[in-house]
Design an enzyme around this catalytic site. Structure first.
Site, PDB file in Angstrom:
ATOM      1  N   GLU A   1       0.844  -1.197   0.000  1.00 45.25           N
ATOM      2  CA  GLU A   1       0.000   0.000   0.000  1.00 45.25           C
ATOM      3  C   GLU A   1       0.873   1.238   0.000  1.00 45.25           C
ATOM      4  O   GLU A   1       1.750   1.386   0.856  1.00 45.25           O
ATOM      5  CB  GLU A   1      -0.923   0.025   1.215  1.00 45.25           C
ATOM      6  CG  GLU A   1      -1.760   1.296   1.309  1.00 45.25           C
ATOM      7  CD  GLU A   1      -2.619   1.337   2.560  1.00 45.25           C
ATOM      8  OE1 GLU A   1      -3.050   0.258   3.019  1.00 45.25           O
ATOM      9  OE2 GLU A   1      -2.847   2.444   3.091  1.00 45.25           O
TER      10      GLU A   1
ATOM     11  N   GLU B   1      -2.692  11.422   2.238  1.00 44.95           N
ATOM     12  CA  GLU B   1      -3.778  11.390   3.202  1.00 44.95           C
ATOM     13  C   GLU B   1      -3.779  12.758   3.875  1.00 44.95           C
ATOM     14  O   GLU B   1      -2.778  13.162   4.462  1.00 44.95           O
ATOM     15  CB  GLU B   1      -3.575  10.287   4.237  1.00 44.95           C
ATOM     16  CG  GLU B   1      -3.702   8.883   3.659  1.00 44.95           C
ATOM     17  CD  GLU B   1      -3.462   7.819   4.700  1.00 44.95           C
ATOM     18  OE1 GLU B   1      -4.382   7.033   4.955  1.00 44.95           O
ATOM     19  OE2 GLU B   1      -2.351   7.777   5.263  1.00 44.95           O
TER      20      GLU B   1
ATOM     21  N   ASP C   1       0.368   5.267   0.159  1.00 41.92           N
ATOM     22  CA  ASP C   1      -0.519   6.412   0.345  1.00 41.92           C
ATOM     23  C   ASP C   1       0.114   7.625  -0.335  1.00 41.92           C
ATOM     24  O   ASP C   1       1.072   8.209   0.184  1.00 41.92           O
ATOM     25  CB  ASP C   1      -0.732   6.691   1.834  1.00 41.92           C
ATOM     26  CG  ASP C   1      -1.419   5.530   2.543  1.00 41.92           C
ATOM     27  OD1 ASP C   1      -2.211   4.831   1.885  1.00 41.92           O
ATOM     28  OD2 ASP C   1      -1.153   5.324   3.737  1.00 41.92           O
TER      29      ASP C   1
END
Length: 320
Positions: A172, A177, A174
């Site tokens: 994952e 965010e 990101d």
């Protein structure tokens, strides 16, 4: 057609006449608007302040969208997904208008398969998966803070593997965010509204043959990255991007590099994803792999609210 340099110069001059000051944010916004105008007639390229001229890019339409139509392109994206933990998704929370995608969060207490939820959220996820490339979206955050997290990210489904990295079971990245109000370990308080998080998460098979999480909490030197913006991400659109290569992961905001990390585990096929998710105080962290609603904190105050996305684009490097 007016060149981008002339356009930016005109905008800067008008700002000087009106206020006497030209900020970096003003110039970035002008360049972004020029980029959009130019890209209407040509294949867009990554928005970078100092592009590496040795790199040449091909736009991948499967993972790119200008959101100019009146409805979501279902050949590219899915919006109807079952809940994940405390996250109850609703396809009704996504819409396209005025050349933008809007992802809503709304207060709507309900029960699904015996589980109680207090909000319905929105997710846009690519139908297909990808791994390496340059991923970029122009996003404006939602109005409510704290309690929500508009995000642009890549993640694998836990089933597909890469034989070159047999111990990696989940990847994952990101890309951004925002508005998380995460915990600042140094100051021992929640982070401010301008904290931009660019984190990594993975699961690997350890030396004992057991699957374990590696996340910012477990390995901050590798997984935790952030940047404190000189602006509020709720006020305007900004360009958030990430390049993932077999060697490293590099994050960019408004065309400037803000973080970089060696790519140790992020090699699996991943979905391109845009979401609006809950954050404390509306949820609580429940161990390394879970979140739970906080009924006493649930409130309609500040809802509904929307994040908006001007575009999402993905490129791959042209062979040298």
């Amino acid at each position: 057609m007016m060149s981008s340099q002339i356009f930016v110069a005109i905008v800067a001059a008008s700002c000087v006449l009106s206020s006497g000051v030209v900020t970096a944010q003003t110039l970035v916004a002008a360049q972004s608007n020029t980029e959009r105008s130019r890209n209407a007639d040509a294949s867009p390229q990554p928005f970078l302040q100092n592009p590496d001229l040795s790199k040449s890019w091909t736009l991948v339409k499967t993972f790119s969208d200008e959101f100019n139509s009146g409805r979501i392109d279902r050949s590219k994206w899915t919006t109807d997904m079952r809940p994940w933990g405390e996250r109850a998704w609703s396809s009704d929370n996504l819409s396209q208008r005025d050349g933008k995608l809007f992802i809503k969060a709304r207060y709507e207490p309900h029960t699904h398969r015996g589980n109680r939820y207090f909000y319905k959220l929105g997710i846009l996820q690519s139908q297909q998966k990808t791994t390496y490339g340059y991923f970029e979206a122009r996003i404006k955050g939602c109005s409510r803070f704290p309690g929500l997290c508009p995000a642009f990210w890549l993640y694998s489904n836990g089933r597909e593997k890469n034989p070159k990295y047999p111990k990696v079971t989940y990847s994952e990245i990101d890309i951004v965010e925002m508005l998380q109000a995460g915990w600042d370990r140094e100051l021992r308080r929640p982070t401010e509204v301008n904290r931009i998080d660019c984190n990594l998460h993975t699961r690997v098979i350890n030396e004992l043959g057991k699957e374990e999480w590696i996340r910012p909490q477990q390995m901050p030197d590798v997984c935790e990255h952030h940047w404190d913006a000189p602006w509020d991400p709720r006020d305007d659109y900004h360009v958030y991007a990430c390049e993932n290569t077999p060697e490293r992961i590099t994050w960019y905001i408004d065309g400037e590099k803000v973080a970089e990390e060696d790519n140790l585990y992020w090699h699996l096929p991943m979905s391109v994803t845009l979401t609006m998710e809950l954050r404390p105080p509306l949820i609580a962290w429940a161990g390394v792999d879970g979140r739970v609603p906080v009924p006493d904190a649930s409130t309609p105050e500040g809802f509904p609210t929307e994040m908006s996305v001007d575009y999402v684009r993905c490129w791959v490097r042209k062979p040298e």
